[in-house]
Design an enzyme around this catalytic site. Structure first.
Site, PDB file in Angstrom:
ATOM      1  CD  GLN A   7     -34.680  25.230  -5.611  1.00 47.22           C
ATOM      2  OE1 GLN A   7     -34.242  24.841  -6.682  1.00 47.22           O
ATOM      3  NE2 GLN A   7     -34.563  26.490  -5.220  1.00 47.22           N
ATOM      4  CE  LYS A  32     -32.807  26.148  -9.972  1.00 48.22           C
ATOM      5  NZ  LYS A  32     -32.597  26.117  -8.522  1.00 48.22           N
ATOM      6  CG  ASP A  58     -27.064  25.093  -6.831  1.00 41.45           C
ATOM      7  OD1 ASP A  58     -27.253  25.838  -7.817  1.00 41.45           O
ATOM      8  OD2 ASP A  58     -27.976  24.703  -6.079  1.00 41.45           O
TER       9      ASP A  58
END
Ligand code: NAP
Length: 284
Positions: free
Chosen positions: A97, A53, A120
């Protein structure tokens, strides 16, 4: 029939070039898009995801702030970091994460992220926005699947889509996005008694299960479009999806490979969401 392959790497490259151009345009207006990525602990898979990422951000000119914390970090400490990043004007997207260590309540942490920075798309406010058709960030993986369908010019209106899997991050949002695009949607899961009876009816199948060979050629209507979200390992340890790729390729009209399908699209949509957040910020 041999299916055409929907190449996630190629489409990602195209979209990432667009992101790069738009980042430059935004920077010229004095706004530098920024993504904060928080990793707690040393889960090897998470480390790889986070690295990818950050690398993708660098390639498109998005500023990335990688915070690596010890697995012993407390929930209160993590919440304090999220609150600080919510206030940080240089940061337009916050990604924590998952999975988090067991002593941290992941839901509490996700809900602490300001919805306008929830790139997200996991916050309840983002899920609610998708559910009701209001503006908000869509979860990256199903959003990437929608981009792939859009890319091949596939009109979902009036089509029957079957989603296998009902997780909050893939299956459920996928079904809502397909519904929003006017498909008739069936969601199958582990308690669905006869999966094949459903998939054989489908014009589009999205497999998001996490088990090899959940979808085989005899379960697919000729000409159907098959999107494989699954990420599994075969007997030789190689990455593979949920779909029996070689078999289904002979029946479907379009198919996504694993690797090189949905995976790269997921990170690309994270960049797209971060850019969109920065653009919102610039407009406000
Ligand atoms: P998950 O939370 O474990 O959900 C799996 C879903 O599959 C559940 O809804 C489960 O049903 C259903 N299921 C399990 N066995 C089934 C069966 N035999 N028939 C029909 N449905 C069945 O997984 P997830 O997070 O959604 O991820 C799914 C897969 O996608 C995994 O392989 C994951 O690694 C991959 N993934 C890939 C990306 C990417 O970027 N490519 C991103 C995210 C996830 P129940 O709800 O009844 O348990």
């Amino acid at each position: 029939m041999t299916a055409s392959i929907i190449d996630g790497n190629a489409l990602s490259a195209l979209l990432r070039q667009q992101v790069t151009d738009q980042v430059k345009a935004l920077q010229a207006r004095g706004v530098n898009p920024g993504l904060a990525v928080i990793l707690v602990g040393d889960n090897p898979a998470s480390q790889v995801y986070v690295r990818n990422k950050v690398k993708a951000c660098e390639q498109t000119g998005i500023h990335s702030l990688l915070e690596k914390h010890d697995a012993a970090m407390t929930e209160a400490e993590l919440l304090a970091r999220v609150h600080a990043l919510n206030q940080d004007k240089q940061i337009h997207g916050i990604l924590v994460q998952l999975p988090l260590p067991a002593h941290i309540n992941a839901e509490k942490v996700i809900e602490a992220i300001a919805p306008e920075k929830d790139v997200d798309g996991f916050h309840v406010a983002s899920a609610g926005a998708l559910m009701t058709g209001l503006p908000g960030y869509w979860p990256c993986t199903p959003h990437g699947c929608m981009k792939m369908l859009e890319h091949i010019g596939y009109s979902l209106r009036g089509k029957h889509a079957v989603v296998i899997g009902r997780s909050n991050i893939v299956g459920k949002p996928m079904a809502l996005m397909l519904l929003q695009a006017h498909a008739t949607v069936t969601i199958c899961h582990s308690a669905t008694p006869d999966l094949k009876a459903h998939t054989l009816q489908a014009d589009v199948i999205v497999a998001a299960v996490g088990k090899r060979n959940v979808l085989t050629a005899d379960m697919v209507k000729p000409g159907a479009v098959v999107i494989d979200v699954g990420m599994n390992r075969d007997d030789e340890g190689k990455l593979c999806g949920d779909v029996d790729y070689e078999g289904v390729k002979q029946v479907a009209s379009y198919i996504t490979p694993v690797p090189g399908g949905v995976g790269p699209m997921t990170i690309t949509m994270l960049l797209v969401n971060t850019l969109a957040s920065a653009e919102q910020h610039a407009a406000s």
